[in-house]
Design a protein around this motif. Structure first.
Motif, PDB file in Angstrom:
ATOM      1  N   ILE A 186       2.591  12.357  -3.430  1.00  0.00           N
ATOM      2  CA  ILE A 186       3.990  12.254  -3.005  1.00  0.00           C
ATOM      3  C   ILE A 186       3.995  11.661  -1.603  1.00  0.00           C
ATOM      4  O   ILE A 186       3.442  12.267  -0.676  1.00  0.00           O
ATOM      5  CB  ILE A 186       4.683  13.624  -3.001  1.00  0.00           C
ATOM      6  CG1 ILE A 186       4.563  14.295  -4.385  1.00  0.00           C
ATOM      7  CG2 ILE A 186       6.153  13.488  -2.597  1.00  0.00           C
ATOM      8  CD1 ILE A 186       5.048  15.730  -4.396  1.00  0.00           C
ATOM      9  N   GLY A 187       4.583  10.469  -1.455  1.00  0.00           N
ATOM     10  CA  GLY A 187       4.508   9.857  -0.137  1.00  0.00           C
ATOM     11  C   GLY A 187       5.368   8.632   0.038  1.00  0.00           C
ATOM     12  O   GLY A 187       6.419   8.477  -0.611  1.00  0.00           O
ATOM     13  N   ILE A 188       4.895   7.729   0.873  1.00  0.00           N
ATOM     14  CA  ILE A 188       5.640   6.535   1.269  1.00  0.00           C
ATOM     15  C   ILE A 188       4.804   5.297   0.988  1.00  0.00           C
ATOM     16  O   ILE A 188       3.591   5.283   1.206  1.00  0.00           O
ATOM     17  CB  ILE A 188       5.991   6.583   2.775  1.00  0.00           C
ATOM     18  CG1 ILE A 188       6.881   7.784   3.076  1.00  0.00           C
ATOM     19  CG2 ILE A 188       6.682   5.294   3.221  1.00  0.00           C
ATOM     20  CD1 ILE A 188       8.241   7.727   2.420  1.00  0.00           C
ATOM     21  N   GLY A 189       5.473   4.252   0.502  1.00  0.00           N
ATOM     22  CA  GLY A 189       4.831   2.957   0.301  1.00  0.00           C
ATOM     23  C   GLY A 189       5.360   1.939   1.297  1.00  0.00           C
ATOM     24  O   GLY A 189       6.480   2.066   1.803  1.00  0.00           O
ATOM     25  N   GLY A 230       0.845  -1.188   0.000  1.00  0.00           N
ATOM     26  CA  GLY A 230       0.000   0.000   0.000  1.00  0.00           C
ATOM     27  C   GLY A 230       0.876   1.233   0.000  1.00  0.00           C
ATOM     28  O   GLY A 230       2.084   1.145   0.268  1.00  0.00           O
ATOM     29  N   TYR A 231       0.288   2.367  -0.300  1.00  0.00           N
ATOM     30  CA  TYR A 231       1.058   3.610  -0.284  1.00  0.00           C
ATOM     31  C   TYR A 231       0.122   4.795  -0.096  1.00  0.00           C
ATOM     32  O   TYR A 231      -1.090   4.711  -0.331  1.00  0.00           O
ATOM     33  CB  TYR A 231       1.880   3.784  -1.570  1.00  0.00           C
ATOM     34  CG  TYR A 231       1.058   3.918  -2.832  1.00  0.00           C
ATOM     35  CD1 TYR A 231       0.716   5.176  -3.345  1.00  0.00           C
ATOM     36  CD2 TYR A 231       0.622   2.797  -3.523  1.00  0.00           C
ATOM     37  CE1 TYR A 231      -0.040   5.297  -4.492  1.00  0.00           C
ATOM     38  CE2 TYR A 231      -0.118   2.909  -4.677  1.00  0.00           C
ATOM     39  CZ  TYR A 231      -0.451   4.161  -5.159  1.00  0.00           C
ATOM     40  OH  TYR A 231      -1.207   4.283  -6.299  1.00  0.00           O
ATOM     41  N   GLY A 232       0.678   5.904   0.336  1.00  0.00           N
ATOM     42  CA  GLY A 232      -0.106   7.110   0.541  1.00  0.00           C
ATOM     43  C   GLY A 232       0.777   8.283   0.877  1.00  0.00           C
ATOM     44  O   GLY A 232       1.974   8.126   1.141  1.00  0.00           O
ATOM     45  N   GLY A 233       0.183   9.464   0.861  1.00  0.00           N
ATOM     46  CA  GLY A 233       0.956  10.659   1.175  1.00  0.00           C
ATOM     47  C   GLY A 233       0.192  11.923   0.852  1.00  0.00           C
ATOM     48  O   GLY A 233      -1.043  11.945   0.806  1.00  0.00           O
ATOM     49  N   VAL A 234       0.943  12.972   0.600  1.00  0.00           N
ATOM     50  CA  VAL A 234       0.366  14.286   0.312  1.00  0.00           C
ATOM     51  C   VAL A 234      -0.189  14.306  -1.113  1.00  0.00           C
ATOM     52  O   VAL A 234       0.439  13.819  -2.053  1.00  0.00           O
ATOM     53  CB  VAL A 234       1.430  15.388   0.470  1.00  0.00           C
ATOM     54  CG1 VAL A 234       0.877  16.752   0.058  1.00  0.00           C
ATOM     55  CG2 VAL A 234       1.918  15.438   1.907  1.00  0.00           C
TER      56      VAL A 234
END
Length: 213
Positions: A128-131, A104-108
């Protein structure tokens, strides 16, 4: 003497005028957003189809954002894989084990919509984020004797950037439907059978936006 006094007066007048203009400019600086600012928001469940390890997978997620002047949105977004992705065998504690990918991943979320008032319009989001990825013994876990048989072999985190372009239709004042294409760029993947290239891919998504635009 009179000429010198006249020149001095003219100089003082020009200086005073320049000081007044500078003071006015300082009081009213130029800004990126001109005029009265408007505020809005939206919440958006989203479904996505994308490849992981060269295999197509189904992802579910969502977005939430603050909308400024109907065109600029800033918020958060994220997706999680719900499909079974087999990554082959991995060596775990001197044993070869069959492994499945959980990711999974997520961010701004940053988003720009040039013409939001048109019935059909385009919007340009970027996440723009982290997975986070993990190898497990089951794709989604299995039940045996009323317990969950689910073992995590190894985990990893990596950087993600996903720019995209969506076509949206205004279904109602507070509801929009969007269909879009994006490309996920993964960097820093450190899993035995995975790589940056294997975790990067294009995606097709469908999003429903509910809110005040």
């Amino acid at each position: 003497m009179k000429k010198a006094l006249l020149v001095c007066c003219i100089f003082l007048g020009i200086t005073a005028s320049g000081w007044a203009q500078t003071t006015a400019t300082d009081q009213e600086p130029e800004t990126l957003f001109q005029g009265q600012l408007t505020n809005g928001f939206y919440l958006a469940p989203s479904a996505q189809v994308s490849e992981w390890q060269g295999v197509s997978g189904f992802m579910l997620g969502g977005k939430g954002a603050w909308v400024l002047n109907k065109r600029f949105a800033v918020g958060l977004a994220g997706y999680g894989l719900t499909s079974k992705i087999h990554v082959g065998e991995v060596l775990i504690e001197n044993q070869t084990r069959d492994a499945y990918l959980q990711v999974g991943y997520g961010g701004v979320l940053l988003e720009y919509t040039p013409q939001p008032a048109r019935l059909v319009h385009f919007t340009f989001p970027v996440i723009i984020g982290i997975g986070g990825g993990a190898y497990t013994n089951q794709a989604l876990g299995s039940r045996s004797a009323n317990t969950v048989n689910y073992e995590v072999f190894i985990t990893d985190t990596f950087f993600v950037v996903e720019p995209g372009a969506h076509a949206e239709i205004n279904l109602a004042k507070y509801l929009r439907l969007g269909l879009g294409l994006s490309y996920r760029i993964a960097q820093g993947v450190n899993l035995p059978n995975s790589s940056d290239k294997a975790m990067s891919a294009s995606a097709i998504s469908m999003t429903f936006k509910f809110g005040k635009f």
